[in-house]
Design a protein around this motif. Structure first.
Motif, PDB file in Angstrom:
ATOM      1  N   VAL A 192       3.292  -1.131  -3.648  1.00 27.17           N
ATOM      2  CA  VAL A 192       2.279  -0.099  -3.890  1.00 27.17           C
ATOM      3  C   VAL A 192       2.905   1.142  -4.528  1.00 27.17           C
ATOM      4  O   VAL A 192       3.926   1.644  -4.053  1.00 27.17           O
ATOM      5  CB  VAL A 192       1.585   0.307  -2.570  1.00 27.17           C
ATOM      6  CG1 VAL A 192       0.591   1.445  -2.805  1.00 27.17           C
ATOM      7  CG2 VAL A 192       0.868  -0.887  -1.943  1.00 27.17           C
ATOM      8  N   LEU A 194       1.946   4.973  -5.006  1.00 21.56           N
ATOM      9  CA  LEU A 194       1.066   6.039  -4.542  1.00 21.56           C
ATOM     10  C   LEU A 194       1.028   7.137  -5.594  1.00 21.56           C
ATOM     11  O   LEU A 194       2.074   7.598  -6.047  1.00 21.56           O
ATOM     12  CB  LEU A 194       1.585   6.605  -3.214  1.00 21.56           C
ATOM     13  CG  LEU A 194       0.910   7.873  -2.678  1.00 21.56           C
ATOM     14  CD1 LEU A 194      -0.562   7.645  -2.383  1.00 21.56           C
ATOM     15  CD2 LEU A 194       1.647   8.372  -1.427  1.00 21.56           C
ATOM     16  N   SER A 264       3.220   2.820   0.948  1.00 17.12           N
ATOM     17  CA  SER A 264       3.754   2.882  -0.412  1.00 17.12           C
ATOM     18  C   SER A 264       5.245   2.583  -0.511  1.00 17.12           C
ATOM     19  O   SER A 264       5.996   2.755   0.448  1.00 17.12           O
ATOM     20  CB  SER A 264       3.465   4.273  -0.996  1.00 17.12           C
ATOM     21  OG  SER A 264       2.095   4.581  -0.880  1.00 17.12           O
TER      22      SER A 264
END
Length: 377
Positions: A192, A194, A264
């Motif tokens: 991920v 962010l 994240s």
């Protein structure tokens, strides 16, 4: 019982350390009376009461960046704000004022000086703001987030962060990643990115991220995109890449930012002091894009992370979707580099700043109560 006034506000960069310090004071001395001072135009009107803290307001006195009619009204407006601040300090029997910058701080500092109440200042940024520059001349303690901040008598103590950030740092982001991703509707098994421009958002970061999103999803990289309340609109919807399963999740604002950090592996962000210290504390690698206006404090904030290779810094004018895709894909293709960035970040910042700042504030307050007691005998 001591009475502590905490002044500051405007953005999360001021409110977050204020709240963290208030919580540390309450933990160290549960009987302490804690009153926060802000203005009606800042984030503090929402986040301070939500944290269970008492909030008093003073008029905001912004300093115009250009010479105009408003500039000549500043002394009169400031005098009015100081009068309001004096009343707040008297009403609460203030034993100490601790300020974190922002519009509310200078009236509180000047009121405290006039009433002979000790002042402690905490400067978040590497380049100090005007209110803290003024108050550093008469403060009993001048505390900074960065070792290079130039203020008279400055002591590097670090930036107070919320207990939830400290708890996550101790637990480790990896231990909570899967659960945090599920909370945001992300695939728990995919990495991920962010994206967050701070409490108000950042248009250039938003534009680059949304234009890059489809290519990142196709590469199996998910995007958790915090737009900021002013920029978010109903047309923003979640989507995914059918081939990779990677998801793009846009959100207006995140109150529990530690959950976004936990979800994240890499962050695209402005380099406000709060963000710099939080990602360093958590060992979250970052691509930082300093705010191009102001006095250059955000570039100075990012420098310690960049110097130890814990972050990459990109000029705002150079941030494009193509550049973002290139940088992000290169980092995710080199997990060893991400791990090294994480380790370097965590070695940079001193932990436990909230408790240290709280102890200094309480020590100043106790001296006041002792002086008051001596005067009464």
């Amino acid at each position: 019982m001591v009475s502590v006034i905490l002044a500051g506000g405007g953005t999360a960069g001021h409110t977050s350390p204020l709240i963290a310090t208030a919580q540390a004071i309450a933990a160290a001395e549960p009987d302490a009376q804690i009153t926060c001072v802000g203005t009606a135009r800042g984030l503090e009107t929402r986040v301070v009461p939500e944290a269970g803290l008492s909030l008093e307001l003073v008029p905001a006195v912004p300093l115009p960046r250009k010479v105009n009619a408003d500039l000549f009204k500043v002394p009169f407006r400031l005098a009015g704000a100081v009068r309001v601040a004096k009343k707040i300090l008297r009403d609460h029997g203030a034993d100490v004022v601790c300020g974190f910058g922002g519009y509310a701080s200078l009236p509180a500092y000047l009121a405290a000086r006039a009433l002979k109440v000790p002042v402690v200042i905490h400067e978040q940024n590497a380049l100090p703001g005007l209110a803290n520059k003024i108050a550093s001349r008469f403060a009993v303690a001048v505390l900074t987030s960065f070792p290079s901040t130039e203020l008279p008598g400055a002591r590097f103590e670090g930036l107070p962060v919320r207990q939830s950030i400290t708890d996550l740092a101790e637990a480790g982001r990896a231990s909570q990643a899967a659960g945090a991703r599920q909370e945001f509707g992300l695939n728990p098994d995919l990495p991920v990115l962010l994206v967050s421009g701070g409490s108000q958002g950042a248009r250039s970061l938003n534009d680059a991220a949304v234009d890059a999103a489809d290519r990142l999803l196709a590469a199996g990289i998910q995007v958790l995109h915090v737009w900021g309340p002013k920029n978010f609109h109903d047309g923003l919807t979640e989507r995914d890449d059918p081939a990779t399963g990677a998801r793009y999740v846009p959100v207006r604002y995140v109150d529990a930012m530690e959950r976004a950090y936990a979800a994240s592996d890499l962050m695209l962000a402005r380099s406000g002091a709060g963000t710099v210290v939080e990602v360093a504390t958590l060992g979250l690698p970052a691509i930082m894009v300093p705010l191009p206006i102001g006095n250059g404090e955000q570039a100075r904030n990012a420098k310690p992370l960049v110097d130890v290779s814990a972050a990459i810094c990109i000029d705002n004018s150079e941030l494009t979707a193509d550049r973002l895709v290139r940088e992000v894909q290169a980092l995710f293709a080199a997990p060893g580099k991400l791990a090294a960035m994480s380790q370097a970040a965590q070695q940079l910042m001193r932990p436990g700043a909230a408790r240290r700042v709280a102890d200094i504030v309480l020590a100043a307050a106790r001296k006041t109560t002792a002086r008051k007691a001596g005067g009464e005998r």
